[in-house]
Design an enzyme around this catalytic site. Structure first.
Site, PDB file in Angstrom:
ATOM      1  N   GLU A 172      -1.070 -28.797 -61.338  1.00 54.57           N
ATOM      2  CA  GLU A 172      -1.439 -27.783 -62.401  1.00 54.57           C
ATOM      3  C   GLU A 172      -0.608 -27.325 -63.578  1.00 54.57           C
ATOM      4  O   GLU A 172      -0.807 -27.500 -64.629  1.00 54.57           O
ATOM      5  CB  GLU A 172      -2.400 -26.566 -61.978  1.00 54.57           C
ATOM      6  CG  GLU A 172      -3.037 -25.765 -62.840  1.00 54.57           C
ATOM      7  CD  GLU A 172      -3.686 -24.437 -62.322  1.00 54.57           C
ATOM      8  OE1 GLU A 172      -4.144 -23.767 -63.322  1.00 54.57           O
ATOM      9  OE2 GLU A 172      -3.559 -24.297 -61.218  1.00 54.57           O
TER      10      GLU A 172
ATOM     11  N   GLU B 100     -10.059 -23.111 -68.361  1.00 57.76           N
ATOM     12  CA  GLU B 100      -9.789 -24.125 -66.885  1.00 57.76           C
ATOM     13  C   GLU B 100     -10.269 -25.491 -67.340  1.00 57.76           C
ATOM     14  O   GLU B 100     -11.626 -25.658 -67.458  1.00 57.76           O
ATOM     15  CB  GLU B 100     -10.761 -23.333 -66.085  1.00 57.76           C
ATOM     16  CG  GLU B 100     -10.413 -22.137 -65.521  1.00 57.76           C
ATOM     17  CD  GLU B 100      -9.162 -22.125 -64.723  1.00 57.76           C
ATOM     18  OE1 GLU B 100      -8.571 -23.409 -64.234  1.00 57.76           O
ATOM     19  OE2 GLU B 100      -8.633 -21.144 -63.781  1.00 57.76           O
TER      20      GLU B 100
END
Length: 241
Positions: free
Chosen positions: A26, A144
């Protein structure tokens, strides 16, 4: 001096990789997207400066991130993340549970702009007690951007075109919220030619037709009027006869 300051926060970094799965980290995606947002937003729009909480793979505490945004007097903050543990995957955004109207507007504008570029599953605009949107003194949203542990999303995140879509969506949303004006396009610089000198590719033909009397030999690079064209045609017809 730029009229607006935007703080982009690439989530995680350094010893904190964030979500990890399917060969993706991420922190790496967040940094790539954030650097892209800065480059494209500053290049395409006027009166905006993009600050980054981190521009390399380093670890920062959450407090360091919001302190940087608050100290800089940023007009908005956008924290960039990828998701995990979400079933079918998709895109979602977060604001603070007691968000200001400005934060709600920023979230709505940003969310819709990103979805328009990214497509796929829309998990909605949500509110949560997250540090990045709670401790910032300016309108703040956390995005996100797909799930690293959902195979379909992970495959998308490995595509440059999808990363571009995420970047472009953020740029569009931020520009729309702030009402930024597009940068004036630079006009191509062209060198003015000397109309008294024939171009290299036409020189031989120009000299040949001048010798035959079709032209008087002056101003080979000048535009021709319909009157001048009539004279040239008349000369050609006489030559043919």
């Amino acid at each position: 001096m730029a009229k607006f300051k935007v703080l982009i926060d690439p989530g995680h970094g350094g010893k904190d990789p964030g979500a990890v799965d399917n060969g993706l980290l991420e922190k790496d995606i967040a940094l790539k997207v954030s650097l892209g947002i800065k480059a494209r937003l500053e290049a395409a729009y006027e009166d905006v400066q993009v600050l980054l909480s981190r521009s390399t793979d380093v670890f920062l505490e959450l407090k360091e991130r919001t302190n940087k945004a608050n100290a800089a007097g940023a007009d908005i903050l956008v924290s960039i993340h990828c998701n995990a543990g979400g079933g079918k995957g998709g895109f979602e955004t977060f604001r603070y549970t007691s968000a200001s109207q400005s934060s709600i507007k920023l979230q709505d504008t940003l969310h819709k702009a990103i979805m328009s570029k990214l497509g796929g599953i829309d998990r909605g605009q949500k509110a949560k007690n997250l540090h990045m949107v709670r401790e910032s003194k300016m309108p703040a949203v956390l995005t996100e951007n797909l799930f690293v542990d959902v195979a379909a999303d992970a495959d998308r995140l490995k595509q440059a075109s999808v990363i571009d879509a995420i970047i472009d969506g953020h740029v569009l949303g931020i520009a729309s919220y702030l009402g930024l004006a597009k940068t004036k396009e630079d006009k191509p610089v062209t060198q003015e030619r000397d109309i008294n000198v024939p171009s290299s590719w036409a020189k031989e033909t120009w000299e040949a037709l001048t010798k035959k009397g079709f032209f008087d030999g002056t101003r080979p690079g000048a535009p021709i009027t319909r009157e001048e064209m009539a004279i040239v045609v008349n000369r050609v017809l006489k030559y043919v006869d």
